[in-house]
Motif scaffolding. Structure first.
Motif, PDB file in Angstrom:
ATOM      1  N   GLY A 121       0.784  -1.233   0.000  1.00  0.00           N
ATOM      2  CA  GLY A 121       0.000   0.000   0.000  1.00  0.00           C
ATOM      3  C   GLY A 121       0.810   1.274   0.000  1.00  0.00           C
ATOM      4  N   TRP A 122       2.139   1.171  -0.127  1.00  0.00           N
ATOM      5  CA  TRP A 122       2.981   2.382  -0.157  1.00  0.00           C
ATOM      6  C   TRP A 122       4.208   2.108  -1.007  1.00  0.00           C
ATOM      7  CZ3 TRP A 122       7.657   4.663   0.307  1.00  0.00           C
ATOM      8  CH2 TRP A 122       7.680   6.059   0.475  1.00  0.00           C
ATOM      9  N   GLY A 123       4.620   3.128  -1.760  1.00  0.00           N
ATOM     10  CA  GLY A 123       5.842   3.010  -2.550  1.00  0.00           C
ATOM     11  C   GLY A 123       6.009   4.189  -3.478  1.00  0.00           C
ATOM     12  N   ARG A 124       7.197   4.305  -4.015  1.00  0.00           N
ATOM     13  CA  ARG A 124       7.513   5.386  -4.945  1.00  0.00           C
ATOM     14  C   ARG A 124       8.327   4.813  -6.115  1.00  0.00           C
ATOM     15  NH1 ARG A 124       4.219   7.394  -2.215  1.00  0.00           N
ATOM     16  NH2 ARG A 124       4.342   9.304  -0.954  1.00  0.00           N
ATOM     17  N   VAL A 125       7.874   5.134  -7.317  1.00  0.00           N
ATOM     18  CA  VAL A 125       8.637   4.827  -8.526  1.00  0.00           C
ATOM     19  C   VAL A 125       8.897   6.151  -9.226  1.00  0.00           C
ATOM     20  CG1 VAL A 125       8.714   3.598 -10.720  1.00  0.00           C
ATOM     21  CG2 VAL A 125       7.541   2.566  -8.760  1.00  0.00           C
ATOM     22  N   VAL A 126      10.159   6.429  -9.493  1.00  0.00           N
ATOM     23  CA  VAL A 126      10.538   7.667 -10.165  1.00  0.00           C
ATOM     24  C   VAL A 126      11.369   7.325 -11.398  1.00  0.00           C
ATOM     25  CG1 VAL A 126      11.631   9.927  -9.955  1.00  0.00           C
ATOM     26  CG2 VAL A 126      10.629   8.841  -7.923  1.00  0.00           C
ATOM     27  N   PHE A 127      10.941   7.822 -12.537  1.00  0.00           N
ATOM     28  CA  PHE A 127      11.700   7.676 -13.773  1.00  0.00           C
ATOM     29  C   PHE A 127      12.465   8.969 -14.038  1.00  0.00           C
ATOM     30  CE2 PHE A 127       8.436   4.486 -14.269  1.00  0.00           C
ATOM     31  CZ  PHE A 127       9.061   3.459 -14.975  1.00  0.00           C
ATOM     32  N   ASN A 155       3.278   6.821 -17.232  1.00  0.00           N
ATOM     33  CA  ASN A 155       1.862   7.188 -17.252  1.00  0.00           C
ATOM     34  C   ASN A 155       0.979   5.959 -17.078  1.00  0.00           C
ATOM     35  OD1 ASN A 155      -0.766   7.674 -19.137  1.00  0.00           O
ATOM     36  ND2 ASN A 155      -0.158   9.557 -18.096  1.00  0.00           N
ATOM     37  N   GLY A 156       1.328   4.880 -17.771  1.00  0.00           N
ATOM     38  CA  GLY A 156       0.546   3.657 -17.649  1.00  0.00           C
ATOM     39  C   GLY A 156       0.656   3.025 -16.276  1.00  0.00           C
ATOM     40  N   LEU A 157       1.866   2.992 -15.719  1.00  0.00           N
ATOM     41  CA  LEU A 157       2.057   2.390 -14.400  1.00  0.00           C
ATOM     42  C   LEU A 157       1.339   3.178 -13.311  1.00  0.00           C
ATOM     43  CD1 LEU A 157       5.823   1.329 -14.479  1.00  0.00           C
ATOM     44  CD2 LEU A 157       3.795  -0.054 -14.962  1.00  0.00           C
ATOM     45  N   ALA A 158       1.304   4.493 -13.439  1.00  0.00           N
ATOM     46  CA  ALA A 158       0.623   5.307 -12.438  1.00  0.00           C
ATOM     47  C   ALA A 158      -0.847   4.917 -12.324  1.00  0.00           C
ATOM     48  CB  ALA A 158       0.758   6.787 -12.783  1.00  0.00           C
ATOM     49  N   LYS A 159      -1.450   4.520 -13.414  1.00  0.00           N
ATOM     50  CA  LYS A 159      -2.870   4.133 -13.395  1.00  0.00           C
ATOM     51  C   LYS A 159      -3.114   2.849 -12.601  1.00  0.00           C
ATOM     52  CE  LYS A 159      -4.152   6.437 -17.731  1.00  0.00           C
ATOM     53  NZ  LYS A 159      -2.917   7.203 -17.914  1.00  0.00           N
ATOM     54  N   ASN A 169       6.067   8.706 -10.939  1.00  0.00           N
ATOM     55  CA  ASN A 169       6.275  10.014 -11.547  1.00  0.00           C
ATOM     56  C   ASN A 169       7.565  10.039 -12.363  1.00  0.00           C
ATOM     57  OD1 ASN A 169       4.055  11.794 -10.324  1.00  0.00           O
ATOM     58  ND2 ASN A 169       4.953  10.861  -8.486  1.00  0.00           N
ATOM     59  N   THR A 170       7.696  11.084 -13.152  1.00  0.00           N
ATOM     60  CA  THR A 170       8.850  11.244 -14.029  1.00  0.00           C
ATOM     61  C   THR A 170       9.478  12.616 -13.830  1.00  0.00           C
ATOM     62  OG1 THR A 170       7.762   9.868 -15.700  1.00  0.00           O
ATOM     63  CG2 THR A 170       9.626  11.181 -16.437  1.00  0.00           C
ATOM     64  N   VAL A 171      10.799  12.658 -13.852  1.00  0.00           N
ATOM     65  CA  VAL A 171      11.534  13.922 -13.837  1.00  0.00           C
ATOM     66  C   VAL A 171      12.105  14.151 -15.231  1.00  0.00           C
ATOM     67  CG1 VAL A 171      13.564  15.130 -12.962  1.00  0.00           C
ATOM     68  CG2 VAL A 171      12.094  13.860 -11.387  1.00  0.00           C
ATOM     69  N   ALA A 235       0.629  13.705  -2.984  1.00  0.00           N
ATOM     70  CA  ALA A 235      -0.407  14.232  -3.882  1.00  0.00           C
ATOM     71  C   ALA A 235       0.077  14.335  -5.330  1.00  0.00           C
ATOM     72  CB  ALA A 235      -0.877  15.602  -3.408  1.00  0.00           C
ATOM     73  N   THR A 236       1.312  13.958  -5.578  1.00  0.00           N
ATOM     74  CA  THR A 236       1.865  14.031  -6.930  1.00  0.00           C
ATOM     75  C   THR A 236       1.965  12.614  -7.490  1.00  0.00           C
ATOM     76  OG1 THR A 236       3.195  15.947  -6.268  1.00  0.00           O
ATOM     77  CG2 THR A 236       3.787  14.860  -8.330  1.00  0.00           C
ATOM     78  N   ASN A 237       1.162  12.318  -8.490  1.00  0.00           N
ATOM     79  CA  ASN A 237       1.147  10.983  -9.074  1.00  0.00           C
ATOM     80  C   ASN A 237       0.819  11.080 -10.561  1.00  0.00           C
ATOM     81  OD1 ASN A 237       1.311   8.226  -9.270  1.00  0.00           O
ATOM     82  ND2 ASN A 237      -0.601   7.792  -8.190  1.00  0.00           N
ATOM     83  N   GLY A 238       1.494  10.283 -11.356  1.00  0.00           N
ATOM     84  CA  GLY A 238       1.268  10.306 -12.795  1.00  0.00           C
ATOM     85  C   GLY A 238       1.743  11.582 -13.458  1.00  0.00           C
TER      86      GLY A 238
END
Length: 252
Positions: A121-127, A155-159, A169-171, A235-238
């Motif tokens: 239920g928690w995690g962060r993926v950053v590209f 974008n697809g994974l965020a969904k 999210n992506t930088v 609050a920042t996703n996708g």
């Protein structure tokens, strides 16, 4: 985090360690990984840092890396290759290598880490992508195309994260004076018979849309990645956030 023994990846690793995270760095060689681990331990006393060597162009090495990873709370997909090359001179095998390293690295790591994040239920993926993924350079079409693909992947994974505290999210980094870019600038300086700083300034000035009119430093990209990796970014996703020095001309 992938591709983290130098450049932006190393700067992000150092920023995350400074925030108290336990970090696993990655590079292609055992020597490079060991050197980066020692440097990070010196830079951040008491840091919980380890490393795994793997070349993301080699699927067997990637499988070994994945087998050695445990649970991952934060995944930073940073590894990437680039060069400047005319489109008509880029053969199929080079296109394939770019996709294997720049795109499939993120696919394989995310496929490994994301299910556990969703279950907990928690995690962060950053590209870590690039402004070149939005405005693809004519002389780096293979690089820009793969960076555009990362935007679609994120974008697809965020969904998939709907209703959880997992974010993807992506930088979008701008032209950054990483180790690879530094070597390229040094090559240009030698070829033109001018000082490195002169070549560096001329190349940066040629980027007419840049508002900072200089190369960025890796440490200027790292804080945005660290923010997206942290609990306060919930609050920042996708999203695709810019640290591009104003290179892109769009407002969004």
């Amino acid at each position: 985090m992938s591709g983290s023994t130098q450049g932006i990846g190393y700067a992000v690793a150092e920023a995350l360690l400074a925030e108290g995270a336990s970090v696993v760095v990655n590079g292609r060689s055992e020597h490079g990984v060991a050197t980066a681990v020692r440097r990070l331990e010196d830079a951040v006393p008491g840091a919980a840092v380890s490393g795994i060597a793997a070349d993301f162009a080699d699927a067997a090495q990637v499988r070994r890396l994945l087998a050695s990873l445990g649970e991952v709370d934060v995944l930073v997909n940073n590894v990437g290759v680039f060069d400047v090359r005319p489109f008509e001179e880029i053969p199929d095998d080079e296109w394939q290598r770019y996709f294997d390293v720049n795109v499939m690295s993120g696919v394989r790591l995310s496929r490994h880490a994301l299910p556990g994040m969703l279950a907990r239920g928690w995690g962060r993926v950053v590209f870590v992508s690039s402004e070149s993924g939005v405005s693809v350079p004519a002389d780096m079409t293979h690089y820009g195309t793969t960076k555009a693909a990362l935007l679609g992947l994120a974008n697809g994974l965020a969904k998939l994260t709907r209703g959880t505290d997992v974010t993807v999210n992506t930088v979008l980094g701008g032209p950054t004076y990483s180790d690879g870019v530094a070597r390229a600038v040094e090559h240009v300086a030698r070829a033109q018979g001018v000082p490195v700083d002169e070549a560096k300034g001329a190349i940066a000035a040629a980027n007419r849309t840049s508002l900072v009119q200089r190369f960025l430093e890796p440490a200027e990209i790292a804080p945005l990645v660290a923010y997206l990796a942290s609990p306060v970014s919930s609050a920042t996703n996708g999203a695709a956030l810019r640290a591009d020095g104003g290179t892109l001309t769009t407002t969004l």
